[in-house]
Design a protein around this motif. Structure first.
Motif, PDB file in Angstrom:
ATOM      1  N   ALA A  99      35.696  -6.975  86.940  1.00  0.00           N
ATOM      2  CA  ALA A  99      36.481  -7.443  85.983  1.00  0.00           C
ATOM      3  C   ALA A  99      37.582  -8.308  86.498  1.00  0.00           C
ATOM      4  O   ALA A  99      38.103  -8.126  87.518  1.00  0.00           O
ATOM      5  CB  ALA A  99      36.953  -6.202  85.211  1.00  0.00           C
ATOM      6  N   ALA A 100      38.200  -9.138  85.506  1.00  0.00           N
ATOM      7  CA  ALA A 100      39.383 -10.007  86.018  1.00  0.00           C
ATOM      8  C   ALA A 100      40.577  -8.956  86.322  1.00  0.00           C
ATOM      9  O   ALA A 100      41.315  -9.356  87.435  1.00  0.00           O
ATOM     10  CB  ALA A 100      39.752 -10.953  84.814  1.00  0.00           C
ATOM     11  N   SER A 101      40.590  -7.948  85.712  1.00  0.00           N
ATOM     12  CA  SER A 101      41.617  -6.963  86.035  1.00  0.00           C
ATOM     13  C   SER A 101      41.283  -6.358  87.399  1.00  0.00           C
ATOM     14  O   SER A 101      42.465  -5.732  88.014  1.00  0.00           O
ATOM     15  CB  SER A 101      41.859  -6.059  84.924  1.00  0.00           C
ATOM     16  N   ASP A 102      40.428  -6.515  87.963  1.00  0.00           N
ATOM     17  CA  ASP A 102      40.255  -6.055  89.175  1.00  0.00           C
ATOM     18  C   ASP A 102      40.596  -7.024  90.312  1.00  0.00           C
ATOM     19  O   ASP A 102      40.677  -6.539  91.549  1.00  0.00           O
ATOM     20  CB  ASP A 102      38.605  -5.538  89.575  1.00  0.00           C
ATOM     21  N   ALA A 103      41.033  -8.173  90.060  1.00  0.00           N
ATOM     22  CA  ALA A 103      41.122  -9.217  91.034  1.00  0.00           C
ATOM     23  C   ALA A 103      42.334  -8.813  91.926  1.00  0.00           C
ATOM     24  O   ALA A 103      42.159  -8.913  93.140  1.00  0.00           O
ATOM     25  CB  ALA A 103      41.503 -10.646  90.289  1.00  0.00           C
ATOM     26  N   GLY A 104      43.441  -8.329  91.461  1.00  0.00           N
ATOM     27  CA  GLY A 104      44.673  -8.001  92.274  1.00  0.00           C
ATOM     28  C   GLY A 104      44.470  -7.020  93.365  1.00  0.00           C
ATOM     29  O   GLY A 104      44.835  -6.980  94.251  1.00  0.00           O
TER      30      GLY A 104
END
Lengths: 59, 416
Positions: free
Chosen positions: B326-331
């Protein structure tokens, strides 16, 4: 840990810190046990030669 | 060890002090005087013809035909197998190339000068998406595009750059990070930014409006145009970091589709190699994992300077594109890479991560101590020659490279 402390531990709700194999943490979470997983593996994947060099070289 | 800590701080300071500027586009024979006829530079560490993967052999056949060293692709395959061409890594000639990474005498190369240290690095022009030579494409459409890049686009690009003082890249990349690029699988912001810098100079130096329009449309239509600029920039930043006694910082990571190779500052120009791994990712319609070629290209130089997979937190859209979650995993990818790097780059920051600087200076000791291999965002080529790109994904650098490097590095500082 003496027997009294062990008894205390299992008579109260557990808060678990699991280090290493994530499967243990997942099993506990499925049983609604409060669990934090720490993603850890032995240095150098457990290779003793590399681990020895790392200890001498420092990080 | 104090020697190592000091040496690594020196490596980091040289990386951070770099001042890369895109200054020119010139024929490879001019940029690299030691590059001769029948010499073919490729991506990754050294590899013999018989050990090359399908797309690499396909690209070599195509470039040999393009240079006029073979009458046909079949003729090129036969000549390559018979030893008619000399193969060398781009890295041995101050150059880098994406995926197959073909560099030969007549191709136009972008020149990035590191004005802090005076060195230059080179990379060919990005051909665009679809069927292209960097993914092993070699049919007439691929060769015709290369001829246009050589005869029209390259000279016009070079003339425009020479009309000014070049394009400083450090601040441009900093802006790109704030606009969602990580400079490996997402370059849409930086490609637009460089077009804004270039367009006035191209207009001033062009004498043919139709050709100018074609050039502007080519850059504007290629979201990955900036990738090759970022790669030359990465090479220009890392070369002055080579050969610092006692430094365990990685100065190059690259792959040839067969092997993954790394170089470490304290061990000079020695390669440490291991079989390359398969990317995990998403595939274009009609293709699956069964079509994929193992990891390939010099583009990992962008991860070496803290971009690409290391800057995933700046580019949440990429996490989805490469199938990394997910995009929220990018960090999380960026935070994880912070565990294996010497420091952060205060000039290349990620707004969505409270202006965290990108993780900079991969330390082989930290890679092995944590078991965290560098994360690389990559395109995926079809395994057969001549097909092209079939997807994009994430791949890890093989740990065996780092194990070999650590043993050699330990010897270099007198530790057994």
């Amino acid at each position: 840990m003496d027997n009294n402390k062990t008894a205390d531990l299992i008579s109260k709700p557990l808060n678990v810190v699991n280090i290493g194999l994530e499967g243990f943490a997942n099993e506990l979470k499925q049983q609604d046990v409060s669990t934090i997983h720490v993603d850890w593996s032995p240095p150098a994947g457990g290779d003793p030669k590399i681990a020895d060099l790392l200890s001498k070289l420092g990080t | 060890m104090e020697l190592i800590e000091k040496a690594n701080q020196e490596a980091l300071s040289r990386m951070l002090a770099a001042d890369p500027v895109l200054i020119d586009v010139i024929p490879a024979s001019e940029a690299i005087p030691n590059l001769k006829s029948h010499m073919i530079l490729h991506a990754g560490p050294p590899v013999a013809w018989e050990n090359m993967c399908g797309p690499m052999q396909g690209a070599i056949a195509g470039i040999a035909k393009f240079e006029g060293w073979a009458d046909s692709l079949e003729d090129a395959f036969e000549k390559a197998a018979a030893g008619a061409f000399d193969f060398h890594p781009n890295h041995h000639f101050d150059a880098v190339g994406p995926m197959t990474g073909m560099t030969t005498i007549s191709q136009p190369l972008m020149v990035v000068e590191n004005r802090k240290f005076g060195n230059k690095a080179y990379c060919a022009l990005n051909e665009g998406l679809g069927k292209v030579m960097r993914f092993g494409g070699n049919d007439d459409s691929v060769l015709e595009r290369l001829a246009w890049l050589r005869d029209d686009f390259g000279p016009a690009f070079g003339k425009a750059l020479r009309s000014g003082d070049g394009i400083p890249l450090k601040h441009l990349v900093a802006r790109g990070l704030t606009m969602g690029d990580e400079m490996h699988q997402r370059n849409v912001a930086c490609s637009g930014l460089i077009l804004r810098e270039l367009a006035p100079a191209l207009a001033r130096t062009s004498t043919d409006n139709e050709e100018l329009a074609k050039i502007l449309a080519f850059i504007g239509g290629n979201d990955q145009f900036f990738l090759n600029v970022a790669m030359a920039m990465g090479k220009a930043i890392m070369d002055p970091v080579r050969g610092i006694e006692g430094s365990s910082v990685v100065t190059a990571m690259c792959r040839n589709g067969t092997d993954f190779g790394i170089r470490v500052s304290g061990t000079g120009d020695q390669w440490f190699t291991a079989p390359v791994e398969m990317p995990e990712g998403l595939y274009f319609p009609g293709y699956t994992e069964a079509d994929a070629n193992p990891d390939m290209g010099d583009s990992t130089i962008v991860e070496t300077i803290g971009l690409g997979g290391f800057a995933m937190g700046a580019a949440p859209a990429v996490a989805g594109f490469v199938g990394a979650g997910a995009a929220s995993d990018a960090g999380n990818f960026t935070r994880t890479m912070s565990e294996i790097t010497t420091g952060e780059n205060p000039e290349w920051t990620i707004p969505a991560m409270d202006y965290l600087g990108v993780p900079t200076g991969i330390d082989i000791r930290m890679v092995l101590d944590t078991g965290l291999a560098p994360t690389i965002n990559t395109g995926i080529a079809h395994k057969e020659p001549g097909v092209g790109q079939v997807g994009a994904g994430v791949v890890r650098a093989p740990m065996k490279c780092f194990e070999q490097a650590l043993i050699a590095f330990a010897e270099s500082v007198g530790v057994k």
